[in-house]
Design an enzyme around this catalytic site. Structure first.
Site, mmCIF file in Angstrom:
data_model
loop_
_atom_site.group_PDB
_atom_site.id
_atom_site.type_symbol
_atom_site.label_atom_id
_atom_site.label_comp_id
_atom_site.label_asym_id
_atom_site.label_seq_id
_atom_site.Cartn_x
_atom_site.Cartn_y
_atom_site.Cartn_z
ATOM 1 N N TYR A 192 52.970 16.999 67.570
ATOM 2 C CA TYR A 192 54.159 17.843 67.383
ATOM 3 C C TYR A 192 54.942 17.322 66.165
ATOM 4 O O TYR A 192 54.806 16.155 65.768
ATOM 5 C CB TYR A 192 54.996 17.784 68.674
ATOM 6 C CG TYR A 192 56.312 18.513 68.583
ATOM 7 C CD1 TYR A 192 56.351 19.898 68.442
ATOM 8 C CD2 TYR A 192 57.518 17.813 68.641
ATOM 9 C CE1 TYR A 192 57.568 20.561 68.337
ATOM 10 C CE2 TYR A 192 58.727 18.469 68.552
ATOM 11 C CZ TYR A 192 58.748 19.851 68.395
ATOM 12 O OH TYR A 192 59.941 20.495 68.288
ATOM 13 N N THR A 194 57.712 16.047 65.376
ATOM 14 C CA THR A 194 58.463 14.787 65.337
ATOM 15 C C THR A 194 57.583 13.549 65.544
ATOM 16 O O THR A 194 58.087 12.425 65.456
ATOM 17 C CB THR A 194 59.534 14.760 66.456
ATOM 18 O OG1 THR A 194 58.849 14.881 67.703
ATOM 19 C CG2 THR A 194 60.554 15.871 66.296
ATOM 20 N N LYS A 195 56.316 13.748 65.850
ATOM 21 C CA LYS A 195 55.481 12.619 66.294
ATOM 22 C C LYS A 195 55.031 11.742 65.122
ATOM 23 O O LYS A 195 55.179 12.108 63.971
ATOM 24 C CB LYS A 195 54.277 13.149 67.084
ATOM 25 C CG LYS A 195 54.686 13.850 68.389
ATOM 26 C CD LYS A 195 55.411 12.911 69.319
ATOM 27 C CE LYS A 195 55.707 13.504 70.679
ATOM 28 N NZ LYS A 195 56.827 14.448 70.703
ATOM 29 N N ASN A 196 54.461 10.561 65.442
ATOM 30 C CA ASN A 196 54.125 9.575 64.407
ATOM 31 C C ASN A 196 53.122 10.103 63.395
ATOM 32 O O ASN A 196 53.082 9.636 62.269
ATOM 33 C CB ASN A 196 53.606 8.286 65.047
ATOM 34 C CG ASN A 196 54.717 7.513 65.736
ATOM 35 O OD1 ASN A 196 55.787 8.062 66.000
ATOM 36 N ND2 ASN A 196 54.486 6.241 66.016
ATOM 37 N N MET A 197 52.255 11.023 63.807
ATOM 38 C CA MET A 197 51.482 11.819 62.846
ATOM 39 C C MET A 197 51.517 13.259 63.342
ATOM 40 O O MET A 197 51.594 13.507 64.550
ATOM 41 C CB MET A 197 50.056 11.296 62.654
ATOM 42 C CG MET A 197 49.212 11.222 63.893
ATOM 43 S SD MET A 197 47.602 10.488 63.545
ATOM 44 C CE MET A 197 46.603 11.976 63.475
#
Ligand SMILES: Cc1ncc(COP(=O)(O)O)c(C=O)c1O
Length: 397
Positions: A192, A194-197
């Site tokens: 998603y 906002t996620k780290n990738m």
């Protein structure tokens, strides 16, 4: 002392700092352009390549690209045969989809409280929540900190239960070198925005066995016996057959195009996240009105979310007033999460009330998530710290 922006003073910065901005660049754009030129947009060779490369990254064998982490959690329960009459245990301090998928299967959601210092599902409380109807445990690697998987897996194996890991926050999280998401029967990851990738919306799952992977792969695409891209390739024509009423949860090659480059950039993203975490840690350790989550030694934290805990008894404002004061200072903030058992659906269905899961409730009244992403400049980070200090200073008891 300068006036708070919420009271008409000047904010700590002129422009608004978003809680999150995705770090995507020309590499992702070029790869998407390549997909456009090839004429193949949906699940195809790039999805296959991403699955292979993500599996290598995780040190796992069986990975499937999906359109969300929620899809992975849901497919996990479906493939494990979870249905009416079954009970599934998870934490109340999570995003709604972790428990919603249990409800989709008409099973019973059973919450177990978190450890007060890490906000992770407390393995010490699991045994008491297990009944003859319990089938699955869904631990959530909250904020990117690994749950105590050795303890959870040992309880699961002793009691004959399955484990589906919610690794939405935990792409880089490891215990003794083993990636979170690879301990249970199924682990689900989120890509998603906002996620780290990220690829905007997307996810992947990791399955324990080849057999389970085949089942999950079929369920991911309508329950068909052949993937679309295999149907349309150069080999002899093959008809698909609908073997089971599956879902529409496949990853597109356009998503995989972005993820191939996000995966290459992940180590660099992590380096910057760690620098920001160190700076926040150093600054906030001097503010007695703030608490921090415990980080256990010997684990690798994915640092997806940076959480501060407000010591409300030392402050003259509540958490939501703190959020509003921060936003007025032009700093985007968030809350991960408000305890799920007190959301209307779960409260109405199960009759949950305040006091049922005291640690999750206490946390959900006092936690604040601060911006943590690789494109934050040093000045951005200092402005976040300045805003926290300013709001706290104005509201010291
Ligand atoms: C803990 C947790 N689980 C699951 C999800 C769902 O992920 P997705 O949006 O990829 O379905 C999220 C999303 O933010 C999350 O925070």
């Amino acid at each position: 002392m300068s006036k708070l922006a919420i009271d008409g003073g000047k904010p700590v910065r002129d422009d608004f700092l978003f809680f999150h901005r995705s770090s995507v660049g020309k590499e992702e754009l070029n790869e998407i352009e390549d997909s456009f030129k090839s004429g193949w947009l949906t699940t195809g060779p790039k999805t296959g390549l991403f699955e292979k490369r993500f599996a290598e990254y995780l040190g796992a064998e069986h990975v499937l690209g999906l359109n969300s982490c929620t899809a992975g959690l849901h497919l996990g329960l479906v493939a494990l045969g979870i249905g009416p009459g079954d009970e599934v245990i998870t934490t109340p301090l999570t995003f709604p989809s972790t428990a919603n998928v249990i409800e989709h299967q008409h099973a019973k959601t059973v919450f177990v409280d978190v450890e007060p210092d890490t906000l992770l599902l407390d393995p010490g409380l699991l045994e008491d929540a297990i009944t003859p109807a319990t089938e699955v445990i869904i631990p959530v690697h909250y904020a990117g900190h690994p749950c105590d998987m050795p303890a959870i897996m040992s309880i699961a194996s002793r009691r004959g239960l399955h484990v589906v890991e919610d690794a939405a926050h935990a792409i880089e999280a490891k215990i003794d070198g083993k990636h979170c998401g690879t301990f249970g029967d199924v682990g689900a990851f989120s890509f998603y925005a906002t996620k780290n990738m990220t690829c905007g919306e997307g996810g992947a799952l990791c399955a324990r066995s080849e057999e389970l992977l085949h089942k999950l792969a079929m369920l991911r695409l309508h329950g068909l016996s052949k993937d679309a891209w295999k149907r349309y390739d150069k080999g002899g024509f093959t008809h698909y057959e609908c073997v089971v009423p599956g879902y529409k949860y496949n990853m597109m090659d356009i998503q995989a195009a972005m993820l191939l480059h996000q995966l290459d950039k992940l180590a660099g993203f992590r380096k910057r996240r760690l620098e920001i975490v160190s700076r926040y840690d150093a600054a906030f350790s001097h503010i007695p009105e703030l608490g921090a989550l415990t980080r256990k030694p010997n684990v690798q934290h994915a640092h997806h979310i940076y959480v501060i805990l407000l010591n409300l008894d030392q402050l003259t404002l509540d958490r939501d007033e703190f959020l509003n004061a921060m936003q007025a200072e032009n700093i985007g903030v968030a809350v991960h999460f408000r305890a799920l058992h007190l959301h209307p659906y779960y409260q109405n269905k199960y009759g949950f009330k305040r006091g049922d899961f005291p640690y999750a409730e206490a946390a959900s009244d006092r936690i604040v998530s601060l911006p943590l992403y690789p494109s934050l400049s040093d000045d951005d980070v200092e402005s976040v710290i300045a805003a926290v200090e300013k709001v706290v200073k104005h509201h010291r008891r």
